[in-house]
Design an enzyme around this catalytic site. Structure first.
Site, short mmCIF file in Angstrom:
data_model
loop_
_atom_site.label_atom_id
_atom_site.label_comp_id
_atom_site.label_asym_id
_atom_site.label_seq_id
_atom_site.Cartn_x
_atom_site.Cartn_y
_atom_site.Cartn_z
N SER A 35 -19.54 -20.31 -3.05
CA SER A 35 -20.68 -19.66 -2.41
C SER A 35 -20.25 -18.35 -1.72
CB SER A 35 -21.29 -20.63 -1.38
OG SER A 35 -22.16 -19.99 -0.51
N ASP A 37 -26.41 -18.61 -5.95
CA ASP A 37 -25.99 -19.13 -4.63
C ASP A 37 -27.21 -19.47 -3.77
OD1 ASP A 37 -24.08 -19.74 -2.50
OD2 ASP A 37 -25.07 -18.08 -1.51
N HIS A 95 -14.76 -11.18 5.66
CA HIS A 95 -15.77 -12.24 5.78
C HIS A 95 -15.27 -13.29 6.76
CE1 HIS A 95 -19.04 -14.91 4.66
NE2 HIS A 95 -18.15 -15.88 4.78
N ARG A 103 -27.97 -27.64 -1.48
CA ARG A 103 -26.88 -28.30 -0.75
C ARG A 103 -27.34 -28.69 0.64
NH1 ARG A 103 -22.69 -23.87 -0.62
NH2 ARG A 103 -21.55 -25.24 0.76
N LYS A 134 -20.45 -14.15 -3.52
CA LYS A 134 -21.18 -13.05 -2.86
C LYS A 134 -20.23 -11.90 -2.53
CE LYS A 134 -22.89 -16.08 -0.05
NZ LYS A 134 -23.51 -17.01 0.85
#
Ligand code: URA
Length: 466
Positions: free
Chosen positions: A210, A188, A103, A195, A214
């Site tokens: 967050s 999320d 990621h 947010r 995921k």
């Protein structure tokens, strides 16, 4: 009995929330989201018990309390776990593979996923352990590009697969490249949207929960994080990026996922192109065995991140040996074979890879040239990212279509010696009127000086206990 107001008061006053309070909070967030969806569909929402209710104002207030007071490591891990299980999750156990993903916190020209997925899938095909890469990606966010937007420039490529379809592609190809479904980590989706309009995006605790909720919902054995630092990163300082990296590594390890974070430089676009199709074209070029000098940093980073994934999976004795294996898979064409299989499994038309240059059809282009002799010393990479978005590669509001052919070609890297008139960027758009503003933004951000700058390494630091 737990009440939302008690949780807000506790966090406002700087107390540590209990695991039960955090679980309660996430449950009420999901119920809140379901009520919103029912209202949008014109249905009557199910009545809720008073302590199952949280209002929009309470959610905003709680997010701000977390933003201001922070969370402990235990609270962050609890929030991540509760969010991870707030909806559907992958179950990779039946595959009997080591499941591993990468990621990135987001950058400009950051297309490593398009190389890493086929490289690691190719390694996963051979011998033991078998590997699978269940990659859930996002769309462009702020000044950064999104993997889904890039993939969808391939004609017919479908990123919106159901959970059973994802598992089938993963089984057949050892990788899958998809978007988040409405039922995957719904907490999320609701918190992220909240947010965005309550000024609470940049909290490291909320970013960690967050991203990690995921990623962990993918049921991973290993995770490699590419945490960007520099002028094109979301976090404002090196220290802030490092803190976020440490938080994510500790949250991953806490959940039993072997996790490593690489802090990598994002002071200029990665590779040769930034945009949508142009980034796919750059990766296809590399997968087909061509190595343009401007793509050198992209290849190095993709191999390094793949190397860590292969090391965590037990395919190589060290991350460095993993990077060498990754490079071998690129050079041998094995990764390209995996790429073709993966694109076909997503319904994509692989014939466009026969001549990727011919598929690049911007209708408007211009070249930005060096105004004087000197060294390219710096640029504001966030500004470069915004210029790419304004050429049409990004969207002005959620749901807008992105331009397939808009983008930027870099002809120089920081540290290069330039002579006046030498091209630095070529701008591509599908609309002539979109060229002027990005041109001015780019011209504004470039610094050309008589003395060579001190160059930073691409990989600044690795945070891991693996
Ligand atoms: N990406 C995410 O998925 N969440 C964040 O909070 C920030 C970046």
């Amino acid at each position: 009995m737990i009440h939302s107001l008690d949780i807000i008061l506790a966090k406002r006053d700087g107390h540590e929330l209990t695991t039960e309070q955090i679980q309660h909070l996430v449950r009420t967030v999901v119920l809140y989201g379901e009520q919103q969806l029912a209202t949008q569909r014109g249905e009557m929402p199910q009545p809720l018990a008073p302590n199952d209710r949280i209002t929009e104002a309470q959610l905003g207030s709680l997010l701000m309390a977390i933003f201001q007071r922070g969370l402990t490591l235990r609270e962050t891990a609890d929030l991540t776990t509760a969010m991870r299980y707030s909806g559907e999750t992958f179950d990779t156990q039946p595959l009997h593979t080591f499941s591993v993903d990468k990621h990135s916190t987001g950058g400009v020209g950051d297309k490593t996923s398009l190389l890493i997925a086929p490289i690691v899938a190719a390694a996963g095909l051979e011998g033991t352990p078998s590997i699978s890469v269940p990659m859930i990606s996002g769309r462009s966010l702020g000044h950064t590009g999104g993997t889904l937007d890039k993939l969808e420039t391939i004609p017919s490529f479908n990123t919106q697969l159901s959970l059973p379809q994802m598992m089938q592609v993963l089984r057949d190809c050892h990788a899958v490249l998809v978007g988040q479904t409405p039922r995957l980590v719904p907490a999320d989706r609701i918190l992220y949207a909240m947010r965005d309009h309550t000024g609470t995006v940049e909290s490291p605790y909320l970013i960690c929960a967050s991203i990690m909720s995921k990623k962990l919902a993918e049921d991973l054995n290993g995770l490699v994080l590419d945490v960007k630092v520099g002028s094109g990163a979301f976090m404002p300082t090196y220290e802030a990026s490092k803190y976020l990296a440490e938080l994510m590594v500790s949250t991953g390890e806490h959940s039993g996922t072997r996790t490593a974070a690489l802090l990598t430089s994002m002071n200029e676009p990665l590779g040769r192109f930034s945009g949508n199709w142009v980034e796919v074209w750059e990766c296809v070029d590399i997968l087909q065995g061509r190595r343009h000098p401007m793509s050198a940093d992209l290849i190095t980073l993709s191999n390094a991140l793949s190397g860590w994934m292969l090391y965590l999976a037990g395919k190589s004795a060290s991350p460095e040996a993993g990077a060498q294996l990754a490079d071998k898979l690129l050079r041998s064409g094995a990764a390209y074979k995996s790429w073709l299989q993966l694109v076909a499994a997503h319904g994509g038309d692989t014939s466009v890879f026969t001549d990727p240059v011919a598929f690049h059809r911007p209708t408007a282009t211009c070249v930005l040239k060096a105004r004087r002799d000197g060294y390219l010393v710096s640029m504001d990479c966030k500004q470069v990212g915004w210029a790419v978005q304004r050429l049409g590669a990004g969207r002005a509001k959620p749901g807008d279509a992105v331009s397939v052919h808009a983008g930027l070609e870099s002809h120089a890297k920081i540290g290069d010696r330039l002579t006046a008139g030498q091209p630095i960027f070529t701008l591509y758009s599908e609309d002539e009127s979109l060229l002027n503003e990005p041109y001015a933004m780019l011209e504004d951000t470039l610094a050309i000086e008589p003395h060579a700058p001190k160059l930073e390494p691409l990989i600044r630091e690795v945070i891991t206990s693996c």
